[in-house]
Design an enzyme around this catalytic site. Structure first.
Site, PDB file in Angstrom:
ATOM      1  N   GLU A  81       0.890  -1.108  -0.121  1.00  0.00           N
ATOM      2  CA  GLU A  81       0.061  -0.227  -0.034  1.00  0.00           C
ATOM      3  C   GLU A  81       0.942   1.254   0.070  1.00  0.00           C
ATOM      4  O   GLU A  81       1.029   1.751   1.098  1.00  0.00           O
ATOM      5  CB  GLU A  81      -1.083   0.088   1.137  1.00  0.00           C
ATOM      6  CG  GLU A  81      -2.222  -0.776   1.024  1.00  0.00           C
ATOM      7  CD  GLU A  81      -1.934  -2.301   1.183  1.00  0.00           C
ATOM      8  OE1 GLU A  81      -2.939  -2.793   1.025  1.00  0.00           O
ATOM      9  OE2 GLU A  81      -1.158  -2.543   1.777  1.00  0.00           O
ATOM     10  N   SER A  82       1.479   1.648  -1.203  1.00  0.00           N
ATOM     11  CA  SER A  82       2.384   2.853  -1.363  1.00  0.00           C
ATOM     12  C   SER A  82       3.753   2.773  -1.197  1.00  0.00           C
ATOM     13  O   SER A  82       4.112   1.731  -1.652  1.00  0.00           O
ATOM     14  CB  SER A  82       1.322   4.118  -0.746  1.00  0.00           C
ATOM     15  OG  SER A  82       0.250   4.032  -1.176  1.00  0.00           O
ATOM     16  N   CYS A  96      -1.832   3.672   1.849  1.00  0.00           N
ATOM     17  CA  CYS A  96      -3.486   3.914   1.441  1.00  0.00           C
ATOM     18  C   CYS A  96      -3.998   2.737   1.937  1.00  0.00           C
ATOM     19  O   CYS A  96      -3.837   2.061   2.932  1.00  0.00           O
ATOM     20  CB  CYS A  96      -3.486   3.871   0.034  1.00  0.00           C
ATOM     21  SG  CYS A  96      -2.600   2.649  -0.975  1.00  0.00           S
ATOM     22  N   SER A 240       2.255   1.318  -8.601  1.00  0.00           N
ATOM     23  CA  SER A 240       2.910   2.281  -7.942  1.00  0.00           C
ATOM     24  C   SER A 240       4.311   2.503  -8.629  1.00  0.00           C
ATOM     25  O   SER A 240       4.802   1.565  -9.371  1.00  0.00           O
ATOM     26  CB  SER A 240       3.123   1.673  -6.489  1.00  0.00           C
ATOM     27  OG  SER A 240       1.930   1.781  -5.426  1.00  0.00           O
ATOM     28  N   HIS A 254       1.155   6.861  -7.248  1.00  0.00           N
ATOM     29  CA  HIS A 254       0.326   5.695  -7.044  1.00  0.00           C
ATOM     30  C   HIS A 254      -1.069   5.940  -7.882  1.00  0.00           C
ATOM     31  O   HIS A 254      -1.453   6.995  -7.692  1.00  0.00           O
ATOM     32  CB  HIS A 254       0.186   5.549  -5.469  1.00  0.00           C
ATOM     33  CG  HIS A 254       1.240   5.379  -4.956  1.00  0.00           C
ATOM     34  ND1 HIS A 254       1.853   4.240  -4.779  1.00  0.00           N
ATOM     35  CD2 HIS A 254       2.146   6.188  -4.186  1.00  0.00           C
ATOM     36  CE1 HIS A 254       3.210   4.444  -4.041  1.00  0.00           C
ATOM     37  NE2 HIS A 254       3.141   5.663  -3.760  1.00  0.00           N
TER      38      HIS A 254
END
Length: 342
Positions: A81-82, A96, A240, A254
């Site tokens: 997540e990021s 995120c 990403s 992203h």
């Protein structure tokens, strides 16, 4: 991982709702003076923190490290997540989804003290308003709860909101003290929603695609062409990218492409006197229906005033809804909210 494509969430989870909006943490550290709080004995470089410790840190946040890119100044991590960036005295964590970013703070401070003999010099936590805040876990359901958590850690915190409380807004928590980062520091963020469907097709149905091909086909490679790029595609969709540039500069992008909640974030700390050309490149690449933009700059920044560095050349295609300028002790900040002309 298959051909640069990472399977992190099930297709049902991705298609029902995914919160692309990130929580962003930036912490600057300094050496603890000997005799004040113990010597610590570690190397004065955050990159000396063992990779296994960083992996454990990410488990607290509920994400994992997917890929790593290094140069002489910093290490960039693509996360499930990021992203995360680690340099000598600066730590950036951007996550995120429903991640628990603030759970990392206390452990991060412990690692910095133990391995680097560091203490916090300055700190920034920020995010745009969530599309579905009720799906977040505490304390991230509301900014008020986040502030309560941060106030338990810091005795000199200051919380702000810019933009419209009943519309697009951006939250910030920082420290109200006179510590000064003694080097140029500026951060530009462009947070885009209602993305162009044709542009988003590059980041959909990622099975069999290569991240490098998507980077070129979408035009991302032309935004800051000097960047050394590490990119990942996610299954069934999503993208990403981390890019490293000389002198501890970075860029990260992203993409959440689903039409119902499409979102793209662009962030960089490149030094420029005028950011309008870069902003133009970004919005021409992704063609958002609307976007929120922030530019932080300290007294050493090449751009000087963040307000003067954003000349809004894009207003031929977009209408400004809000623009605000704030002056803090060590930084100035410009916030803007824009919507595409119909």
């Amino acid at each position: 991982m298959l051909n640069g494509t990472v399977d992190i969430m099930s297709e049902d989870e991705q298609l029902s709702h995914y919160e692309g909006t990130e929580k962003l943490l930036e912490v600057w550290f300094r050496p603890i003076e000997r005799g004040e709080k113990g010597d610590g004995g570690g190397a004065s470089d955050l990159r000396s923190i063992p990779s296994e410790e960083l992996k454990k840190l990410m488990t607290l946040v509920k994400c994992e490290i997917v890929s790593v890119l290094k140069d002489e100044h910093q290490t960039a991590y693509i996360l499930s997540e990021s992203s995360m960036f680690v340099s000598k005295t600066r730590f950036i964590l951007k996550t995120c989804g429903t991640t628990l970013l603030l759970e990392a703070l206390q452990e991060l401070f412990r690692l910095a003290k133990e391995h680097c003999n560091y203490e916090v010099e300055d700190m920034f936590y920020s995010r745009k308003n969530f599309l579905r805040p009720e799906l977040q876990h505490n304390p991230h359901k509301t900014f008020e709860k986040e502030v309560e958590r941060l106030d338990k850690i810091f005795d000199c915190g200051a919380a702000y909101v810019l933009g419209r409380m009943n519309g697009e807004c951006w939250y910030l928590y920082t420290l109200d003290r006179m510590n000064v980062v003694q080097q140029p520091d500026q951060t530009l963020e462009i947070l885009m929603t209602q993305l162009d469907e044709d542009v988003m097709k590059h980041f959909e149905d990622t099975e069999g695609k290569k991240g490098s091909d998507v980077t070129k086909a979408s035009g991302i490679d032309k935004i800051l062409p000097a960047a050394k790029i590490d990119e990942q595609l996610f299954k069934p969709c999503g993208y990403s990218m981390n890019g490293l540039l000389p002198n501890n500069q970075y860029v990260t992008i992203h993409v959440t492409p689903q039409a119902e909640f499409s979102y793209v974030s662009f962030e960089t700390n490149v030094e420029k006197e005028d950011f309008s050309g870069l902003v133009q490149k970004v919005i021409e690449t992704f063609k958002p229906g609307r976007f929120v933009m922030t530019l932080f700059a300290n007294e050493f920044a090449k751009c000087g005033s963040s307000f003067q560095a954003l000349k809004e050349t894009f207003l031929v295609s977009y209408k400004r809804q809000d623009k605000q300028y704030s002056q803090f002790k060590n930084y100035n900040l410009t916030f803007g909210n824009y919507i595409k002309e119909r």
